[in-house]
Structure formats: structure tokens, C-alpha cells
Design a protein around this motif. Structure first.
Motif, PDB file in Angstrom:
ATOM      1  N   CYS A 186       0.803  -1.298   0.361  1.00  0.00           N
ATOM      2  CA  CYS A 186      -0.219   0.069  -0.101  1.00  0.00           C
ATOM      3  C   CYS A 186       0.989   1.290  -0.214  1.00  0.00           C
ATOM      4  O   CYS A 186       1.956   1.645   0.556  1.00  0.00           O
ATOM      5  CB  CYS A 186      -0.839   0.295   1.585  1.00  0.00           C
ATOM      6  N   PHE A 187       0.854   2.482  -0.880  1.00  0.00           N
ATOM      7  CA  PHE A 187       1.118   3.073  -1.173  1.00  0.00           C
ATOM      8  C   PHE A 187       0.352   4.519   0.042  1.00  0.00           C
ATOM      9  O   PHE A 187      -0.955   4.971  -0.894  1.00  0.00           O
ATOM     10  CB  PHE A 187       1.513   4.062  -2.317  1.00  0.00           C
TER      11      PHE A 187
ATOM     12  N   ASP B  42       3.756  13.674   9.002  1.00  0.00           N
ATOM     13  CA  ASP B  42       5.011  14.340   8.745  1.00  0.00           C
ATOM     14  C   ASP B  42       5.670  14.600   6.649  1.00  0.00           C
ATOM     15  O   ASP B  42       7.190  14.881   6.813  1.00  0.00           O
ATOM     16  CB  ASP B  42       6.610  13.909   9.086  1.00  0.00           C
ATOM     17  N   SER B  43       4.326  14.105   6.075  1.00  0.00           N
ATOM     18  CA  SER B  43       4.820  14.483   5.284  1.00  0.00           C
ATOM     19  C   SER B  43       5.734  13.424   4.476  1.00  0.00           C
ATOM     20  O   SER B  43       5.764  13.570   2.971  1.00  0.00           O
ATOM     21  CB  SER B  43       4.368  15.768   4.202  1.00  0.00           C
ATOM     22  N   SER B  44       5.948  12.942   4.662  1.00  0.00           N
ATOM     23  CA  SER B  44       6.687  10.917   4.324  1.00  0.00           C
ATOM     24  C   SER B  44       5.826  10.394   2.735  1.00  0.00           C
ATOM     25  O   SER B  44       4.790  10.274   3.245  1.00  0.00           O
ATOM     26  CB  SER B  44       7.697  11.198   4.848  1.00  0.00           C
ATOM     27  N   TYR B  45       5.992  10.054   2.534  1.00  0.00           N
ATOM     28  CA  TYR B  45       5.271   9.036   1.310  1.00  0.00           C
ATOM     29  C   TYR B  45       6.188   7.152   1.952  1.00  0.00           C
ATOM     30  O   TYR B  45       6.679   7.186   2.699  1.00  0.00           O
ATOM     31  CB  TYR B  45       6.317   9.299   0.023  1.00  0.00           C
ATOM     32  N   GLU B  46       4.621   6.490   2.416  1.00  0.00           N
ATOM     33  CA  GLU B  46       4.900   5.481   2.788  1.00  0.00           C
ATOM     34  C   GLU B  46       4.616   4.518   1.998  1.00  0.00           C
ATOM     35  O   GLU B  46       3.581   4.132   1.764  1.00  0.00           O
ATOM     36  CB  GLU B  46       4.703   4.977   4.114  1.00  0.00           C
ATOM     37  N   PHE B  47       5.531   3.094   2.310  1.00  0.00           N
ATOM     38  CA  PHE B  47       4.503   1.636   0.941  1.00  0.00           C
ATOM     39  C   PHE B  47       4.605   0.686   2.482  1.00  0.00           C
ATOM     40  O   PHE B  47       5.589   0.644   3.153  1.00  0.00           O
ATOM     41  CB  PHE B  47       5.587   1.662   0.701  1.00  0.00           C
ATOM     42  N   THR B  48       3.429   0.210   2.999  1.00  0.00           N
ATOM     43  CA  THR B  48       3.272  -0.578   3.780  1.00  0.00           C
ATOM     44  C   THR B  48       3.276  -2.181   3.384  1.00  0.00           C
ATOM     45  O   THR B  48       2.751  -1.930   2.022  1.00  0.00           O
ATOM     46  CB  THR B  48       2.334  -0.755   4.268  1.00  0.00           C
ATOM     47  N   SER B  49       3.730  -2.790   3.836  1.00  0.00           N
ATOM     48  CA  SER B  49       4.132  -4.582   3.039  1.00  0.00           C
ATOM     49  C   SER B  49       3.459  -5.275   4.566  1.00  0.00           C
ATOM     50  O   SER B  49       3.629  -5.520   4.888  1.00  0.00           O
ATOM     51  CB  SER B  49       5.758  -4.696   2.683  1.00  0.00           C
TER      52      SER B  49
ATOM     53  N   VAL C 256       9.714   7.293   2.730  1.00  0.00           N
ATOM     54  CA  VAL C 256      10.933   7.578   1.746  1.00  0.00           C
ATOM     55  C   VAL C 256      10.259   9.093   1.963  1.00  0.00           C
ATOM     56  O   VAL C 256       9.447   9.704   1.511  1.00  0.00           O
ATOM     57  CB  VAL C 256      10.037   7.670   0.103  1.00  0.00           C
ATOM     58  N   THR C 257      12.156  10.000   2.710  1.00  0.00           N
ATOM     59  CA  THR C 257      11.681  10.782   2.623  1.00  0.00           C
ATOM     60  C   THR C 257      12.849  11.604   1.862  1.00  0.00           C
ATOM     61  O   THR C 257      13.961  11.473   1.850  1.00  0.00           O
ATOM     62  CB  THR C 257      12.434  11.047   4.295  1.00  0.00           C
ATOM     63  N   LEU C 258      12.167  12.634   1.174  1.00  0.00           N
ATOM     64  CA  LEU C 258      12.828  13.610   0.477  1.00  0.00           C
ATOM     65  C   LEU C 258      13.978  14.367   1.028  1.00  0.00           C
ATOM     66  O   LEU C 258      13.255  15.721   1.884  1.00  0.00           O
ATOM     67  CB  LEU C 258      12.216  14.240  -0.694  1.00  0.00           C
TER      68      LEU C 258
END
Length: 187
Positions: free
Chosen positions: A120-121, A127-134, A143-145
Motif C-alpha cells: 500500500c502507498f 511528517d508528509s513523508s511517503y510510505e509503502f506498507t508491505s 521515503v523522505t526527500l
């Protein structure tokens, strides 16, 4: 094993890029005798599961880049005319990426997503990061830029078959971190 004693390089097609104590590696190997075109973040939590696919793109055009992998014990590079992506382990559960001219499309390794399997994405509201849940590993991959920008996202909270990824902007240089975490952590 292919080892160049002058530069201490090795073939990532034969040996995954990892670090002592880490539960994930970076490799094109997706199962026995099967290698993918792109590198994968492969978790060894609850079995062996390819979680994320790292496909190189030209930042300006967004087109796929044909790259060469160069791997040493400390650094993994994707190289192409006009750019490079470098990946290093910061800690056993964190990798840092830096690029100029190229950027990775970070997507689930498998497009399938069901209530029991897949990745899931979403965007973390704290914190506005992007997360992938496996679902297979029971872990999240944040994933944090750090530098550069995300121009857009595709498939946030998308279901099976949707392209799910952050899209880097046309900036020439960027930096990011991918962390394997058990749950939400306060920052």
C-alpha cells in the motif's frame, strides 16, 4: 563472484548489496534463477519478499534511463550518460540515495494489492513523508526527500494495478532516505 581487486567491485547480479545486520538488501534477483531489469529492495522479514522496485528515470524528461550498475562494498551506483544515482547504507534499516540528472521511480515491486497481500502507498499526515506498507513483511518503508522536490504523486492510496509512486521534479540534484520501520515513529 566477480571481484575487481583494483576497485573492490562486485557483480550485483550475483551478490546482493547489503550491510551487516540489515534485514533488507538491494538486488535484481527476485527468485531462484530469475533476475529483474530493475533493482529491488528485498526484505528478509517473514521470508524473502521483493518490496520496492527502483527504476532509473531521467529527471528532466521522466523517461526511463538505461544504466550500468557499479557496486563496491560501500556504494551502489546507477550510471548513465547525463546522470548518476548513488545508494549507501546509513544504518541497518536505512539507505540514503543521492542523484544528479537521474532519479529512481520508487514503486511497489508487485502491482498486485489485495486485503491480504501487496504493498500500500500513502502520504504520512504527520511528517508528509511517503510510505509503502508491505503486508508480507509487516513493515513500512518510509521515503523522505531531503533535497530536491517531489513534483507529483501517482496512485496515493491506489488499489491493485494502479501506478503508486512519488514523482521527482526536474531538479538536477536531489537526496532521499528510505527507512524500513516497524510502525510510525515520532520525528
Amino acid at each position: 563472484m566477480t571481484l575487481n581487486h583494483d576497485r573492490h567491485t562486485f557483480a550485483i547480479q550475483e551478490i546482493p548489496f547489503s550491510r551487516q545486520g540489515s534485514w533488507f538488501n538491494i538486488s535484481p534477483v527476485v527468485s531462484q534463477h530469475i533476475r529483474a531489469r530493475d533493482l529491488r529492495l528485498v526484505s528478509h522479514q517473514n521470508g524473502m519478499h521483493a518490496v520496492l522496485r527502483l527504476a532509473p528515470l531521467h529527471l528532466v524528461t521522466g523517461e526511463r534511463a538505461e544504466t550500468v550498475w557499479k557496486t563496491t562494498p560501500t556504494t551502489l551506483d546507477w550510471e548513465a550518460d547525463g546522470g548518476r544515482i548513488s545508494l549507501v547504507y546509513e544504518s541497518p534499516d536505512t539507505v540514503r540515495l543521492h542523484g544528479e540528472g537521474l532519479g529512481p521511480a520508487i514503486t511497489p515491486a508487485d502491482r498486485d494489492l489485495t486485503p491480504f497481500a501487496g504493498t500500500c502507498f500513502y502520504r504520512d499526515p504527520v511528517d508528509s513523508s511517503y510510505e509503502f506498507t508491505s503486508y508480507e513483511t509487516g513493515r513500512r518503508y518510509r521515503v523522505t526527500l531531503l533535497t530536491g522536490a517531489v513534483a507529483a504523486t501517482e496512485g496515493l492510496e491506489g488499489l491493485a494495478g494502479a501506478d503508486r509512486r512519488p514523482v521527482l521534479s526536474g531538479a538536477s540534484a536531489w537526496g532521499a532516505v528510505i527507512e524500513g520501520i516497524e510502525g510510525n515513529r515520532r520525528r
